[in-house]
Scaffold this motif. Structure first.
Motif, PDB file in Angstrom:
ATOM      1  N   VAL A   1       0.422   5.473   8.870  1.00 19.64           N
ATOM      2  CA  VAL A   1       0.719   6.579   8.055  1.00 19.64           C
ATOM      3  C   VAL A   1      -0.426   6.737   7.180  1.00 19.64           C
ATOM      4  CG1 VAL A   1       2.086   7.540   6.231  1.00 19.64           C
ATOM      5  CG2 VAL A   1       3.322   6.085   8.051  1.00 19.64           C
ATOM      6  N   ASN A   2      -1.431   7.736   7.529  1.00 19.90           N
ATOM      7  CA  ASN A   2      -2.628   7.844   6.813  1.00 19.90           C
ATOM      8  C   ASN A   2      -2.474   8.908   5.671  1.00 19.90           C
ATOM      9  OD1 ASN A   2      -4.140   5.990   8.641  1.00 19.90           O
ATOM     10  ND2 ASN A   2      -4.064   7.746  10.201  1.00 19.90           N
ATOM     11  N   VAL A   3      -3.361   8.491   4.657  1.00 20.03           N
ATOM     12  CA  VAL A   3      -3.239   9.226   3.486  1.00 20.03           C
ATOM     13  C   VAL A   3      -4.707   9.293   2.956  1.00 20.03           C
ATOM     14  CG1 VAL A   3      -2.293   7.625   1.942  1.00 20.03           C
ATOM     15  CG2 VAL A   3      -1.889   9.960   1.390  1.00 20.03           C
ATOM     16  N   MET A   4      -5.162  10.242   2.192  1.00 26.50           N
ATOM     17  CA  MET A   4      -6.384  10.113   1.463  1.00 26.50           C
ATOM     18  C   MET A   4      -6.259   9.383  -0.027  1.00 26.50           C
ATOM     19  SD  MET A   4      -9.125  11.197   3.029  1.00 26.50           S
ATOM     20  CE  MET A   4     -10.133  11.354   1.715  1.00 26.50           C
ATOM     21  N   ALA A   5      -6.496   8.225  -0.020  1.00 26.04           N
ATOM     22  CA  ALA A   5      -6.444   7.259  -1.291  1.00 26.04           C
ATOM     23  C   ALA A   5      -7.279   6.338  -1.547  1.00 26.04           C
ATOM     24  CB  ALA A   5      -4.974   6.684  -1.032  1.00 26.04           C
ATOM     25  N   ASP A   6      -7.431   5.744  -2.633  1.00 28.97           N
ATOM     26  CA  ASP A   6      -8.449   4.561  -2.846  1.00 28.97           C
ATOM     27  C   ASP A   6      -7.557   3.524  -2.460  1.00 28.97           C
ATOM     28  OD1 ASP A   6      -9.585   2.548  -4.282  1.00 28.97           O
ATOM     29  OD2 ASP A   6     -10.229   3.837  -5.815  1.00 28.97           O
ATOM     30  N   PRO A   7      -7.877   2.729  -1.485  1.00 33.85           N
ATOM     31  CA  PRO A   7      -6.910   1.468  -0.969  1.00 33.85           C
ATOM     32  C   PRO A   7      -6.960   0.367  -1.872  1.00 33.85           C
ATOM     33  CG  PRO A   7      -9.113   1.688   0.164  1.00 33.85           C
ATOM     34  CD  PRO A   7      -8.874   3.119  -0.628  1.00 33.85           C
ATOM     35  N   ASP A   8      -7.971  -0.017  -2.765  1.00 38.24           N
ATOM     36  CA  ASP A   8      -8.039  -1.106  -3.667  1.00 38.24           C
ATOM     37  C   ASP A   8      -6.999  -0.493  -4.671  1.00 38.24           C
ATOM     38  OD1 ASP A   8      -9.931  -2.280  -2.275  1.00 38.24           O
ATOM     39  OD2 ASP A   8     -11.582  -1.380  -3.549  1.00 38.24           O
ATOM     40  N   LYS A   9      -6.853   0.685  -5.141  1.00 37.53           N
ATOM     41  CA  LYS A   9      -6.159   0.932  -6.229  1.00 37.53           C
ATOM     42  C   LYS A   9      -4.657   0.699  -5.676  1.00 37.53           C
ATOM     43  CE  LYS A   9      -8.972   2.032  -9.531  1.00 37.53           C
ATOM     44  NZ  LYS A   9     -10.344   1.640  -8.815  1.00 37.53           N
ATOM     45  N   LEU A  10      -4.537   1.281  -4.484  1.00 35.42           N
ATOM     46  CA  LEU A  10      -3.102   1.103  -4.000  1.00 35.42           C
ATOM     47  C   LEU A  10      -2.717  -0.322  -3.611  1.00 35.42           C
ATOM     48  CD1 LEU A  10      -2.521   4.172  -1.655  1.00 35.42           C
ATOM     49  CD2 LEU A  10      -1.803   4.121  -3.748  1.00 35.42           C
ATOM     50  N   LYS A  11      -3.498  -0.997  -3.099  1.00 33.41           N
ATOM     51  CA  LYS A  11      -3.257  -2.394  -3.027  1.00 33.41           C
ATOM     52  C   LYS A  11      -2.806  -3.001  -4.384  1.00 33.41           C
ATOM     53  CE  LYS A  11      -6.048  -4.589  -0.439  1.00 33.41           C
ATOM     54  NZ  LYS A  11      -7.164  -5.262   0.075  1.00 33.41           N
ATOM     55  N   GLN A  12      -3.485  -2.764  -5.336  1.00 31.95           N
ATOM     56  CA  GLN A  12      -3.159  -3.289  -6.822  1.00 31.95           C
ATOM     57  C   GLN A  12      -1.589  -2.896  -7.174  1.00 31.95           C
ATOM     58  OE1 GLN A  12      -5.626  -2.176  -9.846  1.00 31.95           O
ATOM     59  NE2 GLN A  12      -4.435  -2.933 -11.660  1.00 31.95           N
TER      60      GLN A  12
ATOM     61  N   SER B   1       2.563  -9.044 -19.864  1.00 34.72           N
ATOM     62  CA  SER B   1       2.054  -8.187 -20.529  1.00 34.72           C
ATOM     63  C   SER B   1       2.486  -7.012 -21.003  1.00 34.72           C
ATOM     64  CB  SER B   1       0.840  -8.108 -19.922  1.00 34.72           C
ATOM     65  OG  SER B   1       0.835  -7.039 -18.623  1.00 34.72           O
ATOM     66  N   GLY B   2       3.555  -6.628 -20.236  1.00 35.43           N
ATOM     67  CA  GLY B   2       4.070  -5.176 -20.530  1.00 35.43           C
ATOM     68  C   GLY B   2       3.278  -4.024 -19.840  1.00 35.43           C
ATOM     69  N   LEU B   3       2.364  -4.180 -19.113  1.00 36.07           N
ATOM     70  CA  LEU B   3       1.311  -3.269 -18.662  1.00 36.07           C
ATOM     71  C   LEU B   3       1.378  -3.062 -17.090  1.00 36.07           C
ATOM     72  CD1 LEU B   3      -1.813  -3.707 -21.032  1.00 36.07           C
ATOM     73  CD2 LEU B   3      -0.233  -1.777 -21.093  1.00 36.07           C
ATOM     74  N   GLY B   4       2.116  -3.969 -16.303  1.00 35.73           N
ATOM     75  CA  GLY B   4       1.969  -4.036 -15.173  1.00 35.73           C
ATOM     76  C   GLY B   4       2.435  -2.635 -14.561  1.00 35.73           C
ATOM     77  N   LEU B   5       3.771  -2.292 -14.819  1.00 33.90           N
ATOM     78  CA  LEU B   5       4.298  -0.833 -14.244  1.00 33.90           C
ATOM     79  C   LEU B   5       3.541   0.304 -14.963  1.00 33.90           C
ATOM     80  CD1 LEU B   5       8.142  -1.609 -13.951  1.00 33.90           C
ATOM     81  CD2 LEU B   5       6.549  -1.028 -12.130  1.00 33.90           C
ATOM     82  N   ALA B   6       3.264   0.209 -16.194  1.00 39.18           N
ATOM     83  CA  ALA B   6       2.501   1.361 -16.817  1.00 39.18           C
ATOM     84  C   ALA B   6       1.317   1.735 -16.170  1.00 39.18           C
ATOM     85  CB  ALA B   6       2.375   0.878 -18.353  1.00 39.18           C
ATOM     86  N   VAL B   7       0.633   0.467 -15.912  1.00 42.27           N
ATOM     87  CA  VAL B   7      -0.983   0.434 -15.058  1.00 42.27           C
ATOM     88  C   VAL B   7      -0.349   1.318 -13.556  1.00 42.27           C
ATOM     89  CG1 VAL B   7      -2.829  -0.631 -14.151  1.00 42.27           C
ATOM     90  CG2 VAL B   7      -2.151  -1.137 -16.344  1.00 42.27           C
ATOM     91  N   SER B   8       0.472   0.581 -12.954  1.00 35.26           N
ATOM     92  CA  SER B   8       0.836   1.049 -11.536  1.00 35.26           C
ATOM     93  C   SER B   8       1.009   2.730 -11.493  1.00 35.26           C
ATOM     94  CB  SER B   8       2.098   0.191 -11.154  1.00 35.26           C
ATOM     95  OG  SER B   8       1.637  -1.056 -10.774  1.00 35.26           O
ATOM     96  N   GLU B   9       2.015   3.041 -12.645  1.00 32.58           N
ATOM     97  CA  GLU B   9       2.225   4.521 -12.727  1.00 32.58           C
ATOM     98  C   GLU B   9       1.096   5.304 -12.784  1.00 32.58           C
ATOM     99  OE1 GLU B   9       5.986   7.103 -14.253  1.00 32.58           O
ATOM    100  OE2 GLU B   9       4.758   5.823 -15.741  1.00 32.58           O
ATOM    101  N   LYS B  10       0.117   4.872 -13.855  1.00 33.82           N
ATOM    102  CA  LYS B  10      -0.974   5.442 -14.023  1.00 33.82           C
ATOM    103  C   LYS B  10      -1.962   5.491 -12.665  1.00 33.82           C
ATOM    104  CE  LYS B  10      -4.920   5.659 -17.401  1.00 33.82           C
ATOM    105  NZ  LYS B  10      -5.797   4.775 -18.409  1.00 33.82           N
ATOM    106  N   LEU B  11      -2.089   4.760 -12.020  1.00 36.20           N
ATOM    107  CA  LEU B  11      -2.868   4.614 -10.709  1.00 36.20           C
ATOM    108  C   LEU B  11      -2.170   5.690  -9.740  1.00 36.20           C
ATOM    109  CD1 LEU B  11      -3.753   0.919 -10.306  1.00 36.20           C
ATOM    110  CD2 LEU B  11      -5.312   2.809 -11.240  1.00 36.20           C
ATOM    111  N   VAL B  12      -0.898   5.687  -9.752  1.00 36.29           N
ATOM    112  CA  VAL B  12      -0.126   6.442  -8.748  1.00 36.29           C
ATOM    113  C   VAL B  12      -0.425   8.017  -9.091  1.00 36.29           C
ATOM    114  CG1 VAL B  12       2.135   7.054  -7.977  1.00 36.29           C
ATOM    115  CG2 VAL B  12       1.495   4.865  -7.973  1.00 36.29           C
ATOM    116  N   LYS B  13      -0.247   8.225 -10.565  1.00 36.00           N
ATOM    117  CA  LYS B  13      -0.420   9.651 -10.929  1.00 36.00           C
ATOM    118  C   LYS B  13      -1.939  10.133 -10.734  1.00 36.00           C
ATOM    119  CE  LYS B  13       3.361   9.920 -14.358  1.00 36.00           C
ATOM    120  NZ  LYS B  13       4.048  10.224 -15.883  1.00 36.00           N
ATOM    121  N   ALA B  14      -2.686   9.033 -10.793  1.00 37.63           N
ATOM    122  CA  ALA B  14      -4.258   9.487 -10.634  1.00 37.63           C
ATOM    123  C   ALA B  14      -4.382  10.148  -8.909  1.00 37.63           C
ATOM    124  CB  ALA B  14      -5.025   8.440 -10.914  1.00 37.63           C
TER     125      ALA B  14
END
Length: 650
Positions: free
Chosen positions: A540-551, A614-627
């Motif tokens: 399943v291919n998609v144009m994305a940043d693999p490092d950010k999605l891996k995070q 830290s309270g930032l795990g999902l917040a950062v994840s959502e920010k990366l996904v929205k990017a």
């Protein structure tokens, strides 16, 4: 004995029709109620005239009977027009067309009281045949009106109700024709019209109290007032009978006066019960809902309070538990997660109808599926600027899950106002989130800067320590571990505070998921976890940043592992899905779930339920996904599972 029973039936039929008329007038003064009351008063008069004429031998009532029955078709036409809510001009035109011959026939019968010479004409075959032809033709016109408009009714429940009304009229029509033709000597069947009148009354009672032809909620709420008035009227009537020595003419006058007085004082008495119901005038629940929605527009409250106020109005007056959904990409997420027990928390992409869908409405397959997925009895899309922005859905809290057409229109009005409020809420929320992100990001950046330098010095100093004793070696290792953890938190703060820069390239989500699973298995807590990878049409291919999605994916897997701590047979399912306009990665665990009230809160920065989070795990994840232009959707029942979906545009 047989005739006694027949006359008892006639008396009961007269009473039933009179009660139906009173019920209609108690409900409220509107064209439907007035026309229904008028029709049933005439039917009651018909039965009463037959009783006084044939049982008591008062011949004057034969003439009155001719007059009363002449106007029944016109009253039927008035009721038919009101039932389908035709325009006022159209109603007057049709009623006048059917009623004009009635005035001529009634006038001829009335002349008997003033000129005995007309009595012979009034009893002639020509006159009686004229009445029969007129009533037959007029009722055929009424039936044509009913059936032609019946075909245009949208909702199934309305069709059932109106179908019963048409059937009741057919029974009445057949009995009336038998009476008229019997009077002309065509057969010897007697009183068929009165018996059919009784059957008609029972059918209409069923339509009122089971199918809500008229709003029985008002009737029930006014029951106490009606009982009081009935007792007063009964007492006055008995007193009048005693004083007038049973003189029938005087008693008839007293009966008419008391009947209309009862209706008048019933309304007055109803006003004294204003604490028990809101609209003493007999407004139906749909009318009350409309008034409240209009009133909400001028309320001094924010958009969220207004939206929940409108939902509360629907729940109170339509007895319908109501919930709203917000559209996010291809998903609809519930606005009040605490109601997710009766409604789904998250809805996947589905076909949404263009109008209000009712479970017992004339629905196509799209509407039926729409309601089934929502587990609702009524639902409507929320539209703003021509686009679907959400859904409002309701589930009946009573055994009767039907909705009248007026209630459907009131629900549609609520949907229109809700869509405006929802759009304002989303705009305000977006502005507030951006401002909060800037403030929190600035704070995180400053904290990271202030803490990183002394932390680096501490790390350097620890590296120079060469412990000799075993206890010292353990303590130094603890310091190193905690410094690494704090450094990781600082890196997270950096990711959150900084602008996301993507290095886009073709990325296989199936391979990425497999790699993240292998990394997750290295964690000690994951030793007993069963990771299950599934996918459709891999790669399943998609144009994305693999490092950010891996995070993102690694963070979701670690969250799932931690949520299942202490569980027997822990399982994490990772699924990649390829859709028409998007691709998805779903991570589902059988852990403790997330409290429904906290579903949206867990994505807020600095919120955590973990002792060392830290309270930032999902917040950062959502920010990366929205990017990436995607969405991060959380679904959970709060007890047995949590599913997080990362949806990316394909």
């Amino acid at each position: 004995m047989l005739f006694t029973m027949i006359y008892n039936i006639i008396a009961i039929a007269a009473a039933v029709n009179a009660i139906l008329a009173i019920i209609a007038l108690i409900k409220g003064i509107n064209p439907l109620s007035v026309s229904f009351a008028l029709l049933n008063l005439l039917l009651s008069g018909w039965a009463g005239c037959v009783l006084f004429w044939q049982h008591y031998g008062i011949e004057e009532f034969e003439i009155i009977n001719r007059i009363v029955t002449s106007f029944i078709p016109a009253a039927g036409m008035f009721f038919a027009c009101s039932l389908f809510r035709l325009e006022k001009k159209t109603t007057i035109k049709y009623t006048f067309f059917v009623g004009l011959p009635a005035f001529i026939l009634a006038g001829a019968a009335l002349m008997v009281f003033f000129n005995p010479a007309f009595e012979e004409f009034e009893k002639s075959v020509l006159y009686q045949t004229g009445i029969m032809i007129y009533i037959f033709a007029a009722l055929i016109v009424v039936f044509y009106m009913l059936i032609s408009n019946y075909r245009l009714v949208k909702f199934r429940q309305e069709r059932i109700k109106i179908g019963i009304v048409i059937s009741a009229f057919l029974v009445l029509f057949a009995g009336g024709m038998l009476d008229l033709t019997g009077g002309l000597g065509f057969h010897k069947i007697q009183h068929a019209g009165i018996v059919s009148n009784m059957v008609y009354g029972l059918m209409i009672f069923f339509a009122i109290f089971r199918l809500r032809l008229l709003d029985t909620g008002i009737i029930i709420r006014n029951f106490a007032a009606s009982v009081i008035v009935s007792l007063i009227v009964a007492f006055l009537f008995l007193a009048a009978e005693h004083l007038l020595n049973g003189e029938w003419k005087a008693m008839a006058s007293v009966f008419v006066i008391l009947s209309f007085g009862a209706v008048f004082f019933s309304a007055r008495t109803r006003n004294s019960f204003s604490d028990f119901f809101e609209q003493a005038s007999g407004s139906p629940p749909s009318g009350i809902v409309v008034k409240h929605i209009e009133g909400a527009k001028t309320m001094q409250a924010d958009e969220e309070e207004k939206l929940f106020y409108i939902q509360g109005v629907l729940e109170k007056y339509l007895e319908t538990e109501t919930v709203s959904y917000v559209k996010e990409g291809e998903y609809f997420t519930i606005l009040q997660p605490e109601k997710a027990g009766k409604f789904p928390l998250v809805l996947n992409s589905m076909a949404v109808p263009d109008r209000v869908a009712v479970r017992y409405g004339l629905s196509d397959e799209t509407e039926k599926n729409f309601l089934n997925v929502l587990n609702a009895d009524i639902a409507s899309p929320l539209k703003y600027g021509g686009e679907v922005t959400g859904i409002i859905a309701g589930k009946k809290q009573t055994a009767d899950i039907s909705f009248t057409q007026d209630e459907c229109e009131a629900f549609n009005l609520a949907a229109m106002e809700t869509s405006v409020l929802l759009n304002a809420m989303r705009l305000k929320k977006k502005i507030m989130e951006e401002e909060n992100m800037k403030r929190i990001g600035l704070l995180a950046k400053q904290m990271a800067h202030e803490i990183r330098n002394p932390l680096a010095a501490l790390w350097g100093a620890v590296q120079l320590i060469i412990p000799d004793r075993k206890d010292d070696r353990e303590n130094v290792e603890i310091v190193r571990k905690e410094v690494r953890r704090l450094t990781g938190i600082l890196d997270t703060w950096k990711d959150f505070s900084g602008e996301v820069r993507l290095d886009l390239k073709q990325t296989d989500l199936c391979a990425l998921a497999d790699e993240c699973v292998k990394l997750s298995k290295l964690q000690p807590q994951a030793a007993s976890v069963d990771f299950q990878l599934t996918g459709t049409n891999c790669p399943v291919n998609v144009m994305a940043d693999p490092d950010k999605l891996k995070q993102v994916l690694y963070n979701l897997l670690i969250n799932s592992v931690e949520a299942m701590e202490g569980r027997q047979s822990p399982v994490i399912k990772i699924e990649t899905v390829k859709k028409k306009e998007s691709v998805e990665i779903k991570v589902r665990d059988n852990g403790c779930g997330i409290n429904k009230a906290l579903i949206e809160k867990v994505k807020e920065p600095l919120y955590t339920s973990k002792s060392k989070g830290s309270g930032l795990g999902l917040a950062v994840s959502e920010k990366l996904v929205k990017a990436h232009g995607g969405l991060l959707i959380i679904d959970s029942d709060g007890e047995t599972f949590t599913e997080v979906t990362v949806s990316l545009p394909s």
